[in-house]
Design an enzyme around this catalytic site. Structure first.
Site, PDB file in Angstrom:
ATOM      1  N   GLY A 128       0.778  -1.229   0.000  1.00 42.65           N
ATOM      2  CA  GLY A 128       0.000   0.000   0.000  1.00 42.65           C
ATOM      3  C   GLY A 128       0.809   1.278   0.000  1.00 42.65           C
TER       4      GLY A 128
ATOM      5  CG  ASN B  74       4.459  -3.585  -5.105  1.00 42.58           C
ATOM      6  OD1 ASN B  74       4.007  -3.699  -3.985  1.00 42.58           O
ATOM      7  ND2 ASN B  74       4.875  -2.423  -5.563  1.00 42.58           N
TER       8      ASN B  74
ATOM      9  NE  ARG C 285       6.041   2.584  -5.113  1.00 42.66           N
ATOM     10  CZ  ARG C 285       5.692   1.727  -4.158  1.00 42.66           C
ATOM     11  NH1 ARG C 285       6.135   0.486  -4.213  1.00 42.66           N
ATOM     12  NH2 ARG C 285       4.925   2.093  -3.171  1.00 42.66           N
TER      13      ARG C 285
ATOM     14  CG  HIS D  56       7.579  -3.792   4.024  1.00 40.53           C
ATOM     15  ND1 HIS D  56       6.959  -4.582   4.970  1.00 40.53           N
ATOM     16  CD2 HIS D  56       6.579  -3.172   3.330  1.00 40.53           C
ATOM     17  CE1 HIS D  56       5.652  -4.441   4.876  1.00 40.53           C
ATOM     18  NE2 HIS D  56       5.393  -3.599   3.882  1.00 40.53           N
ATOM     19  CD1 TRP D  57       8.218  -4.099  -1.387  1.00 31.35           C
ATOM     20  CD2 TRP D  57       9.821  -3.079  -2.562  1.00 31.35           C
ATOM     21  NE1 TRP D  57       7.615  -3.143  -2.149  1.00 31.35           N
ATOM     22  CE2 TRP D  57       8.579  -2.495  -2.878  1.00 31.35           C
ATOM     23  CE3 TRP D  57      10.974  -2.596  -3.162  1.00 31.35           C
ATOM     24  CZ2 TRP D  57       8.464  -1.464  -3.783  1.00 31.35           C
ATOM     25  CZ3 TRP D  57      10.858  -1.565  -4.063  1.00 31.35           C
ATOM     26  CH2 TRP D  57       9.613  -1.001  -4.380  1.00 31.35           C
TER      27      TRP D  57
END
Length: 288
Positions: free
Chosen positions: A35, A44, A183, A261-262
Site C-alpha cells: 500500500g 511490485n 512510483r 519489507h520488500w
C-alpha cells in the site's frame, strides 16, 4: 502449458479493477501488492511474475485505490473493502478458488479474504502483512513515513525516494531511479492526492477491525499458509511472523537476514523458489 498475456479491466463490487493476466491454464495465483505511495501490481512483482507464470495462471491486479483501478476505498473497513472487491474480481473471472500471494496491505487483504471465505482460497503466501498486532503497539517509523507522505508539504519525489530506500528495502542503493520515477508519477494522480488510499485509522473501531490477530477465526483458518518476513523490515515488525506462526494452525514461517519489507523484490530468487515449492507441494494440511 500455453503461455498467454493480456491486460484488461473488470468491474467488481463497485470498482474498476485493472489486472495483468499471464501464464496459461495452470491453477490461478493472485499477486496482491503493498500500500505504499505509487504502488501497483506489476511494479511490485516485476521480478516474480515470469517465474510463477511458467507453472500457473498469474493474475496481478492493481488493487482499488492504486494504479489503473478505481480510487475509492472504504476507510472504515479497508481490508474488508479490498477483500470484497478481489472476491468480486474472481467471481467476474469465474474463478472459484485461487492461491493468494500478498505483500503488506496486499497480505492483509488476502488474509481477510481467506478469513471471510476460506473456501475461495487455496494456499496463502503472506510477506510482511499488515494488520498483525497493530492495536498492541505504536506504529513503526516506516509506517509513520508511509502515512505522512501526503501530509505536510504534500508528495514529492524526494520524500518518496527516502521512504522506499530507507524503509522498504535493506539496501536502498539497490533501488533504481526509474522505479522511483514510476512510483512517483503514480503517487501524484489527482484522485489519489485528494483521497489517499492508505491513511491512519479513523477511530478505535476501525483500528480494532484492522488488527487481524484480534479475529477469532484466525486460529481455525484451514488454508496452508507460508509467512515470509524480512528480519530488517522497518514497516511491519518482524515479530508479526512469530505471532502468525503461533496463532495459525497451518502456517510455516521463513525469516531472512538483510531483508526489508520488500521480500519478493530484494530476495526475488529465493522468493520464487520458496513460493513455487510451496504452491506445488502436496500438503497434508486440510484445505477449506
Amino acid at each position: 502449458m500455453t503461455r498467454t498475456d493480456s491486460e484488461y479491466t473488470v468491474r467488481a463490487h463497485g470498482a474498476e479493477i485493472f489486472l495483468t493476466d499471464t501464464g496459461g491454464d495452470g491453477h490461478p495465483v493472485v499477486l496482491l501488492h503493498g500500500g505504499g505511495p505509487g504502488a501497483s501490481g506489476m511494479s511490485n512483482y516485476s521480478r516474480n511474475v515470469d517465474a510463477l507464470a511458467a507453472s500457473y495462471r498469474v493474475l496481478v491486479p492493481d488493487m482499488p485505490g492504486y494504479g489503473r483501478s478505481s480510487k475509492r476505498i472504504d476507510h472504515d473497513d479497508p481490508y474488508g473493502h479490498l477483500a470484497d472487491a478481489l472476491r468480486g474480481m474472481l467471481d467476474e473471472l469465474r474463478i472459484g478458488r485461487a492461491h493468494l500471494v500478498g505483500n503488506s496491505l496486499g497480505g492483509a487483504a488476502a488474509l481477510r479474504l481467506a478469513l471471510d471465505t476460506p473456501q475461495r482460497v487455496g494456499k496463502l503466501v503472506l510477506m510482511g502483512p499488515g494488520g498483525i498486532g497493530i492495536t498492541r503497539r505504536l506504529p513503526t517509523d516506516g509506517l509513520k513515513s508511509l502515512l505522512s507522505y501526503y501530509g505536510g508539504d504534500g508528495p514529492s519525489r524526494e520524500k518518496l525516494a527516502a521512504f522506499i530506500r530507507t524503509y522498504l528495502v535493506h539496501d536502498g542503493a539497490e533501488v533504481p531511479d526509474d522505479l522511483i520515477d514510476l512510483r512517483y508519477q503514480a503517487s501524484i494522480d489527482p484522485q489519489v492526492v485528494a483521497d489517499p488510499p492508505l491513511r491512519r485509522p479513523s477511530g478505535p473501531r476501525t483500528l480494532w477491525r484492522m488488527d487481524l490477530t484480534r479475529d477469532r477465526r484466525l486460529r481455525n483458518l484451514p488454508n496452508p499458509t507460508l509467512v515470509l518476513w524480512g528480519r530488517d523490515d522497518k514497516v511491519n515488525r518482524p515479530d508479526g511472523g512469530q505471532m502468525l506462526l503461533t496463532m495459525m494452525p497451518n502456517a510455516e514461517l521463513v525469516m531472512t537476514s538483510r531483508t526489508g519489507h520488500w521480500f519478493q523484490w530484494e530476495r526475488a530468487e529465493l522468493f520464487n523458489q520458496l513460493v513455487g515449492d510451496f504452491l506445488s507441494s502436496e500438503s497434508a494440511w486440510a484445505t477449506a
